[in-house]
Design a protein around this motif. Structure first.
Motif, short mmCIF file in Angstrom:
data_model
loop_
_atom_site.label_atom_id
_atom_site.label_comp_id
_atom_site.label_asym_id
_atom_site.label_seq_id
_atom_site.Cartn_x
_atom_site.Cartn_y
_atom_site.Cartn_z
N CYS A 28 -49.63 9.28 -31.56
CA CYS A 28 -50.78 10.12 -31.88
C CYS A 28 -51.86 9.81 -30.84
O CYS A 28 -52.57 8.81 -30.95
N GLU A 29 -51.91 10.65 -29.81
CA GLU A 29 -52.78 10.40 -28.66
C GLU A 29 -54.25 10.21 -29.05
O GLU A 29 -54.91 9.29 -28.60
N GLU A 30 -54.76 11.10 -29.89
CA GLU A 30 -56.20 11.12 -30.13
C GLU A 30 -56.72 9.86 -30.84
O GLU A 30 -57.89 9.51 -30.72
N ILE A 31 -55.84 9.15 -31.53
CA ILE A 31 -56.29 7.95 -32.24
C ILE A 31 -56.63 6.82 -31.25
O ILE A 31 -57.37 5.89 -31.57
N ASN A 32 -56.10 6.93 -30.01
CA ASN A 32 -56.34 5.90 -29.01
C ASN A 32 -57.61 6.15 -28.19
O ASN A 32 -57.95 5.35 -27.32
N ASP A 33 -58.30 7.26 -28.45
CA ASP A 33 -59.53 7.58 -27.72
C ASP A 33 -60.68 6.72 -28.27
O ASP A 33 -61.10 6.90 -29.42
N PRO A 34 -61.19 5.76 -27.47
CA PRO A 34 -62.23 4.86 -27.99
C PRO A 34 -63.55 5.57 -28.34
O PRO A 34 -64.36 5.05 -29.09
N LYS A 35 -63.75 6.78 -27.78
CA LYS A 35 -65.02 7.49 -28.01
C LYS A 35 -64.99 8.40 -29.22
O LYS A 35 -66.01 8.95 -29.64
#
Length: 214
Positions: A28-35
């Motif tokens: 799940c790519e978006e969960i790794n977005d720190p912002k």
């Protein structure tokens, strides 16, 4: 396809769990977005959804079926005492729940005297002294550094998580008794396990295989 929803304990456990899930192709790519400010993340292609929460809330979300699967430390499961299936030990986040205090307090644990016990985990402490030791104690719930309690005379001993024991040592305390081993566990909602039996069992089998080859 119905979404399979995961509740993960924020922080290190969530990161370790996501790494493990990646190894079996669940990403799940978006969960790794720190912002990101998002609370719920999903991969539509795989039919999975994730949300991060305070560790103590994970068992509640799973028990009530808001999440099908949860990953949280065993300390939280023991403290919360929710109605769940604990299905897999992930083996990371290893530590111990212990009774700690100054060496001089050791004999108080053998005399069956009423003592004061400070802890962030009042239920675990109460159950241990009542059921395992048959000793009457006064439990004092604290939210901060419990090591302070025996030093300032608030309690004779504490019940807390011990990883290396260095904080105890620095403060003149030691492990007096070990209550149980702890690590990250996978829990499943009871209804979800019946409804999504095939998907959940497949997922658990793949996770077990990865853990065994690690």
């Amino acid at each position: 396809m119905r979404y399979l929803t995961f509740a993960l304990a924020k922080g290190r456990l969530a990161k370790e769990t996501l790494k493990l899930l990646e190894k079996i192709g669940i990403t799940c790519e978006e969960i790794n977005d720190p912002k990101t400010r998002k609370l719920i993340f999903q991969n539509d292609e795989l039919g999975v959804r994730f949300f991060l929460s305070k560790p103590s809330d994970v068992p509640t979300y799973v028990e009530y079926g808001v999440a099908d699967i949860g990953v949280v430390g065993r300390d939280t499961l023991l403290e919360e005492g929710r109605n769940l299936y604990e299905v897999l030990d992930l083996g990371f986040g290893k530590c111990r729940m212990c009774v700690c205090g100054p060496e001089s307090a050791r004999e108080l644990l053998t005399k069956n005297e009423i003592i004061r016990v400070a802890s962030k985990y009042p239920n675990i402490a109460k159950n241990y002294f009542k059921e395992k030791k048959n000793q009457t104690v006064e439990i004092i719930k604290l939210n901060g550094s419990v090591e302070l309690a025996p030093i300032v005379g608030l309690s004779e001993v504490i019940v807390d998580i011990v990883e290396t024991g260095s904080t105890l040592k620095e403060n003149g305390l030691t492990v007096l008794e070990e209550i149980t081993d702890l690590s990250a566990r996978v829990v499943v909602n009871q209804v979800s396990l019946r409804m999504e039996h095939e998907r959940i069992n497949k997922l658990l089998k793949e996770l077990k295989d990865v853990l065994e080859t690690a």
